[in-house]
Design an enzyme around this catalytic site. Structure first.
Site, PDB file in Angstrom:
ATOM      1  N   LYS A  23    -111.997  39.261   8.058  1.00 13.39           N
ATOM      2  CA  LYS A  23    -112.528  37.998   7.560  1.00 13.39           C
ATOM      3  C   LYS A  23    -114.002  38.139   7.194  1.00 13.39           C
ATOM      4  O   LYS A  23    -114.430  37.747   6.106  1.00 13.39           O
ATOM      5  CB  LYS A  23    -112.343  36.909   8.616  1.00 13.39           C
ATOM      6  N   ARG A  93    -115.651  31.740  14.389  1.00 12.98           N
ATOM      7  CA  ARG A  93    -114.259  32.191  14.213  1.00 12.98           C
ATOM      8  C   ARG A  93    -114.109  33.654  14.540  1.00 12.98           C
ATOM      9  O   ARG A  93    -114.997  34.461  14.256  1.00 12.98           O
ATOM     10  CB  ARG A  93    -113.826  32.050  12.744  1.00 12.98           C
ATOM     11  N   GLY A 102    -103.882  33.451  13.544  1.00  3.89           N
ATOM     12  CA  GLY A 102    -103.596  32.423  14.534  1.00  3.89           C
ATOM     13  C   GLY A 102    -103.591  32.890  15.970  1.00  3.89           C
ATOM     14  O   GLY A 102    -103.318  32.123  16.884  1.00  3.89           O
ATOM     15  N   MET A 104    -106.147  34.335  17.728  1.00  3.77           N
ATOM     16  CA  MET A 104    -107.364  34.179  18.507  1.00  3.77           C
ATOM     17  C   MET A 104    -108.000  32.823  18.223  1.00  3.77           C
ATOM     18  O   MET A 104    -107.466  32.033  17.458  1.00  3.77           O
ATOM     19  CB  MET A 104    -108.307  35.340  18.218  1.00  3.77           C
ATOM     20  N   ARG A 337    -107.895  36.941   1.777  1.00  4.04           N
ATOM     21  CA  ARG A 337    -107.322  38.188   2.299  1.00  4.04           C
ATOM     22  C   ARG A 337    -106.066  38.502   1.505  1.00  4.04           C
ATOM     23  O   ARG A 337    -105.518  37.602   0.846  1.00  4.04           O
ATOM     24  CB  ARG A 337    -107.007  38.057   3.783  1.00  4.04           C
ATOM     25  N   HIS A 453     -69.911  52.340  20.745  1.00  5.35           N
ATOM     26  CA  HIS A 453     -68.857  52.461  19.744  1.00  5.35           C
ATOM     27  C   HIS A 453     -68.993  51.381  18.676  1.00  5.35           C
ATOM     28  O   HIS A 453     -68.992  51.661  17.478  1.00  5.35           O
ATOM     29  CB  HIS A 453     -67.500  52.371  20.447  1.00  5.35           C
ATOM     30  N   ARG A 559     -69.939  62.900  10.643  1.00  7.60           N
ATOM     31  CA  ARG A 559     -69.483  63.024  12.043  1.00  7.60           C
ATOM     32  C   ARG A 559     -67.971  62.998  12.084  1.00  7.60           C
ATOM     33  O   ARG A 559     -67.359  61.956  11.852  1.00  7.60           O
ATOM     34  CB  ARG A 559     -70.033  61.860  12.870  1.00  7.60           C
ATOM     35  N   ARG A 615     -70.454  68.022  10.583  1.00  9.66           N
ATOM     36  CA  ARG A 615     -70.588  68.449  11.972  1.00  9.66           C
ATOM     37  C   ARG A 615     -69.211  68.519  12.609  1.00  9.66           C
ATOM     38  O   ARG A 615     -68.444  67.552  12.562  1.00  9.66           O
ATOM     39  CB  ARG A 615     -71.444  67.442  12.749  1.00  9.66           C
ATOM     40  N   GLU A 751     -80.677  69.912  19.018  1.00 11.16           N
ATOM     41  CA  GLU A 751     -80.623  68.624  19.719  1.00 11.16           C
ATOM     42  C   GLU A 751     -80.767  68.750  21.224  1.00 11.16           C
ATOM     43  O   GLU A 751     -80.662  67.766  21.946  1.00 11.16           O
ATOM     44  CB  GLU A 751     -79.349  67.859  19.374  1.00 11.16           C
ATOM     45  N   SER A 770     -80.529  71.186  11.557  1.00 10.29           N
ATOM     46  CA  SER A 770     -80.646  69.736  11.412  1.00 10.29           C
ATOM     47  C   SER A 770     -81.057  69.196  12.773  1.00 10.29           C
ATOM     48  O   SER A 770     -80.343  69.374  13.757  1.00 10.29           O
ATOM     49  CB  SER A 770     -79.315  69.146  10.970  1.00 10.29           C
ATOM     50  N   GLY A 772     -81.220  66.860  15.522  1.00 13.05           N
ATOM     51  CA  GLY A 772     -80.507  65.686  16.013  1.00 13.05           C
ATOM     52  C   GLY A 772     -81.411  64.981  17.002  1.00 13.05           C
ATOM     53  O   GLY A 772     -81.335  65.176  18.197  1.00 13.05           O
ATOM     54  N   THR A 773     -82.304  64.159  16.454  1.00 10.28           N
ATOM     55  CA  THR A 773     -83.366  63.618  17.308  1.00 10.28           C
ATOM     56  C   THR A 773     -82.876  62.517  18.242  1.00 10.28           C
ATOM     57  O   THR A 773     -83.595  62.136  19.144  1.00 10.28           O
ATOM     58  CB  THR A 773     -84.547  63.115  16.459  1.00 10.28           C
ATOM     59  N   ASN A 774     -81.662  62.001  18.053  1.00 10.66           N
ATOM     60  CA  ASN A 774     -81.149  61.062  19.062  1.00 10.66           C
ATOM     61  C   ASN A 774     -80.952  61.788  20.379  1.00 10.66           C
ATOM     62  O   ASN A 774     -81.509  61.412  21.408  1.00 10.66           O
ATOM     63  CB  ASN A 774     -79.803  60.460  18.628  1.00 10.66           C
ATOM     64  N   ASP A 775     -80.147  62.838  20.347  1.00 12.93           N
ATOM     65  CA  ASP A 775     -79.901  63.584  21.578  1.00 12.93           C
ATOM     66  C   ASP A 775     -81.151  64.323  22.045  1.00 12.93           C
ATOM     67  O   ASP A 775     -81.393  64.446  23.239  1.00 12.93           O
ATOM     68  CB  ASP A 775     -78.749  64.592  21.377  1.00 12.93           C
ATOM     69  N   CYS A 838     -81.295  64.354  11.243  1.00 13.53           N
ATOM     70  CA  CYS A 838     -80.156  63.466  11.050  1.00 13.53           C
ATOM     71  C   CYS A 838     -80.033  62.458  12.179  1.00 13.53           C
ATOM     72  O   CYS A 838     -79.035  61.771  12.280  1.00 13.53           O
ATOM     73  CB  CYS A 838     -78.871  64.260  10.872  1.00 13.53           C
ATOM     74  N   TYR A 858     -85.557  67.676   4.372  1.00 13.55           N
ATOM     75  CA  TYR A 858     -84.928  66.382   4.078  1.00 13.55           C
ATOM     76  C   TYR A 858     -84.807  65.530   5.336  1.00 13.55           C
ATOM     77  O   TYR A 858     -84.916  66.031   6.449  1.00 13.55           O
ATOM     78  CB  TYR A 858     -83.535  66.587   3.454  1.00 13.55           C
TER      79      TYR A 858
END
Lengths: 891, 891
Positions: A23, A93, A102, A104, A337, A453, A559, A615, A751, A770, A772-775, A838, A858
């Site tokens: 601001k 202000r 809004g 502060m 702004r 699932h 999968r 896979r 993974e 690849s 497997g960043t979840n696991d 992936c 990728y």
């Protein structure tokens, strides 16, 4: 360099935004540009940080500097704070570096006291105005600085209006305000034990401190957590000469956007109120007028405002959100702004600004927040609709849907065939419910997390889904869903918003997605700049085709277990698992083979010319078997039932024995992935055979196919070596049987941490990695996602133990470090190694930036996130060549 | 450097052991020393590797070199291979670099054929001898080279003896042998289609190839897997002039040790046979005589042998295992090597050799294999006993025990009180069985792995335990244990060997452990050289005292959950978990506090003056609740029972609901460790209060106490920061309440990969790191130990997917890399950071070497492994300063 603690607006500007906040910097910028801005000065974030460092104390040095700035302001305005004859009034202000609208506190009309209010009355010849200002000031100061509950003042106002028999504030007279003021002062004395402070200098210091303190009020902290803003930035405070929109019918105040923030249309959009201060617009007591009507009421002012709006837009090269006040026919700019906007507007404004020559296309790409694109791609609830929100669950699959509640997959299918729209509600879903999910508009479960699932299947189908909605008690017997005493029965209308997790009573109006030309344009530009390729996670031809339509450049993760879970496969898969002999098992596999082959053929056709990473079977076999507790219950019941068929009992007991034999304490870390392939090579052999047979068929039909066989859960190079042999043998077999050479590669998921740590060895046997960043996130943190999200992760994020949910945003320090080790050391062994991601992170903005920087080839994500990934990949590339930061925090 | 493929003995020696193998190198060494060794030459391991590389082909070049060596040998012996007048006969023996006794093949008497046998007959004037040699040769050659089943030859021999009405081979005459030879040749013709090869050169080449091939026979491969010997070493082949121990009563053959390999006593120990070849000693057809009797029968030979034995011992500076042959009164040395010995003997010989001035104490330390020490520390089965082994399970806790089988903890206790020794047999154990484990001699379970309840508790108590004995079918109703059709009933005698996993029928003789002075001496020497400190994992005062007796220098891991599992605590712990209100929970915690305080006090007293690391509660809470399936079964039964007490039904249903609420899909990765402490701080607060109260009490009683509070399962520095605050607050509280300052430190387990990867940050809040390599191995590999060991890990090791079980031997490439990162980066933040390891690897030789090299400060292991760790730590230090490699493979 000495830090600046106080900066007058006319010395400020955007280059000092880190000190002046958004601001203050914009006020400085506008002042320098010669726009009509009430004069003032900014107490910088450096002063705020110093205040906190000193233990919430404003040092004498700082007080002196503020005094000096005030003295200059007094000279400039030719008014003096506390001067009864011509009092300077100021607003105080907050203004943080990153906008927190809004969140502060603000104090207006500061400088008024029992004497100066009389001066104001004389000067304006408007007693009602003067006392209105004073009571507003006491009320705000009381609330913000003295911490007196707002309701106490409101009650007095309410009573006064009742006494006078009026319904709006504007109907109250100067005398009414005077008596209100007396009562307000009484409240202050009662609540604080002291009189309302009459010394304007004291008022100012205390207001500044209150604004500093408001940086750490609860709502500001929550806002920062949600928007991932650091707690260490502090806020600036802007002290500015008051101008008054409430000095009569030639005065007013308003807020306007230079373009429509919902649609992006190029036209002033906003509203104003005559004879009012800014808070009246916000408070919603009086209904503001649309800005367009100002052109009739005050044509010159409107025209001036329009021109200023254009100048500001040209100056900032973006749509502006402007606050203004008209004091006795003179226009003042209070704030400008970059305006917030919907996804649709963001896309339109960005492309329009390019057409207008205001920005180039690189800049345009930074103007759309990729995370917003979900709004465009899915049906959503009309933002104007009023919603009766019952409860919330995990937002497991985006999009919104309404329909009649059913508690059973068969009924879902039947009702759907009768033309009814249904929402399937279950404690959790299993492969046996698939036909019900297919038949329904969306799914709601009370158990399970983002990888349950229901979640996985629904995301795959692009259907809305809410999981783990724990407040929802589902009684399958009585066919009732109970939430906090309310009951929803079979057939009742229910709506779900899978993007936010909201469960809503009744039907809601939905808006269909529309992919505008502008949207396509932005993505086409993104493609010019991104280095990362974008693939999709797709398990069937429909998803593959959908993703390709969205620009996917191949399948990064197919999968195969989802194929096994299709209703017609489950019995075959069970036969295979429960087979007593090798022959029985082979017989089941022989029946699965043509089905798998058909699956793969469809995907290859949909992705002709592009790579498809498949896979091999990953989950533990018991996932395909009935639930152990249910069988146990059946067995116990049968055993307790007199006259039960002994053959039936024996069969069930046998099934229970088998299921128990396959039971695992920690299935996530159990007998799955390539561990299955190594112990039961016949399963992988069948899958690989099906892949190659499908490939041969499709090639012979003229398409171009490039299967990439991916071995899951490798932790040691020997695992991959063995599995690679199996793939190669099968390739040779199929090639000699069909006479069709098939180009293919073999790679692995990275993974588990050990795979990343020994990437140099594993790369010897891999054509691609690849991640497997979840696991990998599960094993690196030691979290089971299914358990963590229900039990402690929410608390962890709430209490800032973790900055983010690591399953949503890739944890760069831990998981990311493993990814970087894997890429670097894998490439050291094999420079041509192809690398991708992936896990779900492949469709998340910040994580994509990480992937870009880690040098991956990728990312792969679900079909509906492909556009997001294309844009985020372009932004990542632009950030790295020094383009302005995209909107929203990305690093 | 050109590789040597053939080396004559007189040019060989120990410095060429890598090429000549152990046997060849020793023959060379003895030849050079002037000992009476029959001449010969070695075909080296390089030739063997070349043979395999060439696709199992002996190249012409190599054949020529062998021919040349043979020619030299003929000149030296003045005999010629195949010369009918004076034939040279040779032995062809394998000889690997690392000894693999009896695993590979040998051919003796090579060079005999229909002509040379007559030459031999003439020369020796002993037709029986000559034809006996020939038939032995055909038999061995047929077996080893031609692959004819041994039994076919044996049957002929058997029949011949029956025909002649005699019972031993020695009673057969020359004519008998001649007819046997004819029948043998017939078998060869029948089996191979060819005549028995008469050309001695062909015999030699084929025998050499057969020995090369025997490197990869099944028993050799299994032996190498068990002993962790690389498959890539290959074997050498030794061709040596035959000498004959079967040329009459002035001939003989034998094997002797220079010291007693069982006790270590300094005296020749061994046996011999007059008029026999080596194989007769091994085959056990005739009973050999003790070597001492040779001093009466052939005093000169005995004296010569004794002197040679002394020379060899002095030369090799170690106890020797010597093969010898006496041919017509002349002594020949056929082989010498360092002798295998029991742990007792190893310790005695090593200390004796130091006393005798033969070796220094550093060398002595390398002469005892730490893994053997278990033999010394636990009761064991008398090695002379004959055992009726029923089946095998996992060796979960070492030591041996016999007793009457009971299937119930209460009965175990009752019978034990009646003075009976019992073995507790259960499918698995739970905290409710503890009194039964206490009462029994040992435990056998059919389910569960090395970290199951039974295993952990038994190891803690130093009791033998076998787990996961899957062949044992336990029927609790009929109180029967069935294995392969055999039945063991309650009260039957059973024995278990927890060191090997053997389950044995009946009672077996046991030998008590005795800690000799020599044993203490070796450990005292070890303490001089090791850099690593050795602590113990102990959860109670008894274990702590035991470990201190064994030399532990503190407690490295005190697991408080074992205290929670004690029978009198379980109800309180359940009350705490199932509490409906904060007050109920606190009430349960208040009752637990004094019990915990007593636990800690006892441990502090036992470890006065030494550090004690206490880990706060780690396992998920559901581990303390009853089994979910059991409750479900009860609930279903109650529901099906007419007239069941509705209050009882409701209570059970409620319990089931709670247990289900706490259920986790992957408890290993669930709500445990500091995740519990963060969500339920009151539990940790109670534990920390109990620790500090106990410490204050013990200090005030005059002991020195240094509690180290360990926060488990930290993955992010913020977790530790919060928990550290809690500990510090509690310390301040207790100090001010008791007026007793307490020295303490706070640290963490590094047991998830993220902790190691972000060690630099975590070290900011940690005074110490303890690497929990059990869990770190689980998360780094993505293995659940409980599942992996039952489902695939065994197959993985069997098929060499993994070189070792990573839960037994630390995986240096993956887990070890994380440990190294953790140590290095943690110390970069905090140079004084103390680091240790408390996983089971802390008591394993190879892993201790890794810990030494990684620069850890200490290892911690179970009490009975403390001596092993002290010795292994010394060996690690010695290896690093270039001392000779300890026996057994360590890196």
């Amino acid at each position: 360099m000495s830090k600046k603690y106080v900066i007058p607006f006319h010395e400020g500007g955007l280059e000092q935004k880190h000190l002046m906040g958004g601001k203050g910097a914009n006020l400085g910028e506008m002042t320098k540009a010669g726009l009509p801005v009430p004069p003032g000065f900014t107490i910088t974030t450096a002063a705020c940080l110093e205040y906190y460092d000193a233990g919430r104390i404003l040092t004498d040095e700082r007080k002196e500097e503020i005094g000096a700035a005030l003295f200059s302001l007094e000279k400039q305005t030719e008014k003096k704070l506390g001067d009864p004859s011509d009092p300077l009034l100021v607003s105080v202000r907050s203004g943080a570096v990153i906008s927190m609208p809004g969140m502060m506190d603000t104090v207006l009309n500061l400088g008024l006291n029992d004497e100066t209010v009389q001066g104001l009355e004389r000067l304006t010849e408007n007693p009602r105005f003067a006392y209105d200002c004073y009571r507003r000031f006491i009320q705000m100061f009381g609330d913000v600085v003295l911490g007196i509950p707002h309701c106490r003042f409101e009650r007095v106002l309410q009573r006064k209006k009742e006494e006078q028999g009026v319904s709006t504030d504007t109907e109250l007279t100067a005398d009414d305000w005077k008596s209100v003021i007396e009562r307000f002062k009484g409240i202050v004395k009662e609540e604080t034990g002291n009189e309302f402070p009459q010394d304007p200098a004291e008022q100012l210091n205390r207001a500044i401190i209150a604004v500093f303190d408001s940086w750490n009020n609860q709502r500001a902290r929550i806002y920062r957590r949600i928007h991932k803003i650091s707690d260490d930035l502090g806020t600036a405070v802007n002290v500015q000469m008051m101008v008054f929109g409430n000095m009569g019918d030639d005065s007013g105040t308003g807020v306007a956007f230079t373009r429509n923030p919902s649609t992006g249309e190029k036209a002033l959009y906003g509203e104003y109120l005559i004879n009012a201060q800014g808070e009246d617009v916000v408070a919603g007591i009086r209904t503001p007028q649309p800005i367009s009507s100002l052109s009739e009421r005050m044509p010159a002012i409107y025209e001036e405002f329009r021109k200023i709006g254009n100048r500001l837009e040209a100056h900032y090269r973006d749509m502006q959100d402007i606050e203004f006040t008209i004091e006795r026919g003179k226009l003042y700019m209070l704030q400008t702004r970059n305006g917030k906007r919907t996804a649709h507007a963001a896309v339109k404004i960005a492309t329009d600004l390019v057409k207008e020559g205001v920005i180039d296309k690189r800049t345009a790409l930074t103007r759309v927040d990729p995370e917003q694109l979900d709004q465009i791609l899915h049906r959503r609830i009309d933002p104007k609709a009023e919603l009766d929100v019952l409860t919330k669950g995990l937002p497991a699959s985006p999009g919104a849907a309404s329909g009649k509640v059913v508690f059973d997959a068969d009924i879902a299918e039947r009702w759907s065939q009768d033309g009814k729209k249904v929402i399937l509600v279950r404690p959790e879903t299993t492969p046996e419910d698939i036909h019900g999910i297919v038949a329904s508009e969306g799914v709601l479960t009370s158990r399970g997390g983002m990888t349950s699932h229901a979640a996985v299947v629904a995301r795959g189908m692009g259907k809305p889904c809410i999981c783990g909605c724990e407040e929802a008690k589902i009684d399958l017997k009585s066919k009732e869903l109970r939430v906090k005493g309310m009951v929803v029965r079979e057939g009742d209308e229910l709506s779900i918003d899978g993007g936010t997790g909201r469960v809503i009573r009744g039907q809601v109006p939905l808006i269909d997605p529309e992919l505008s030309d502008e949207f396509q344009q932005i993505l086409a530009w993104a493609d010019e700049f991104r280095r990362l390729k974008v693939r999709t996670n797709a398990d069937n031809p429909e998803d593959s085709a959908k993703a390709r339509e969205f620009g996917a450049e191949g399948v990064g993760l197919c999968r195969t277990e989802h194929m096994f879970m299709e209703a017609d496969r489950v019995p075959l898969v069970r036969d295979m698992i429960l087979a007593e002999t090798a022959e029985e098992r082979q017989a089941a596999l022989d029946k699965l083979l043509p089905l798998q082959q058909k699956d793969f053929k469809g995907i290859f056709e949909a992705m002709s010319g592009l790579p498809v990473t498949i896979r091999l079977l990953d989950p533990p076999l018991h996932e395909f078997l009935p639930n152990q507790e249910e069988i146990l219950t059946e067995v116990v019941k049968l055993q307790m039932t007199e006259g039960a068929d002994p053959v039936e009992v024996k069969k069930k007991e046998e099934l229970l024995r088998k299921v128990r034999g396959l039971h695992e304490f920690n299935p996530m870390l159990g007998h799955r992935g390539c561990r299955l392939g190594l112990i039961h090579p016949e399963i992988y052999a069948m899958q690989v055979e099906a892949i190659f047979l499908a490939a041969a068929e499709v090639i012979q039909e003229g398409a171009t196919v490039r299967p990439e066989i991916m071995i899951p859960l490798v932790g040691h190079v020997n695992e991959l070596r063995e599995m690679r042999k199996l793939v190669e043998e099968m390739a040779t077999q199929v090639e000699s049987r069909t006479g069709q050479p098939i180009p293919y590669t073999v790679g692995t998921m990275i993974e588990v941490p050990r795979a990343a740590l020994t990437a140099a060895e594993i790369a010897e046997e891999a054509d691609f990695f690849s991640f497997g960043t979840n696991d990998l996130t599960q094993t690196t943190f030691g979290y089971s996602r299914d358990d963590a999200e229900g039990k402690f992760l929410h608390e962890y994020i709430h209490h800032k133990i973790l900055p983010d949910n690591p399953f949503m945003t890739l944890d760069t320090d831990g998981v990311g470090r493993l990814v970087s080790i894997g890429v670097k050391e894998g490439r050291r062994t094999k420079p041509a190694l192809k690398t991708g991601i992936c896990g779900e992170h492949g469709g998340e903005k910040q994580s994509i930036l990480f992937c870009h920087r880690a040098g991956l080839d990728y990312v792969s994500c679900s079909p509906f996130r492909v556009p997001l990934a294309r844009l985020a990949a372009a932004q990542a590339a632009l950030i790295d060549i020094g383009e302005p930061e995209p909107i929203g925090k990305t690093s």
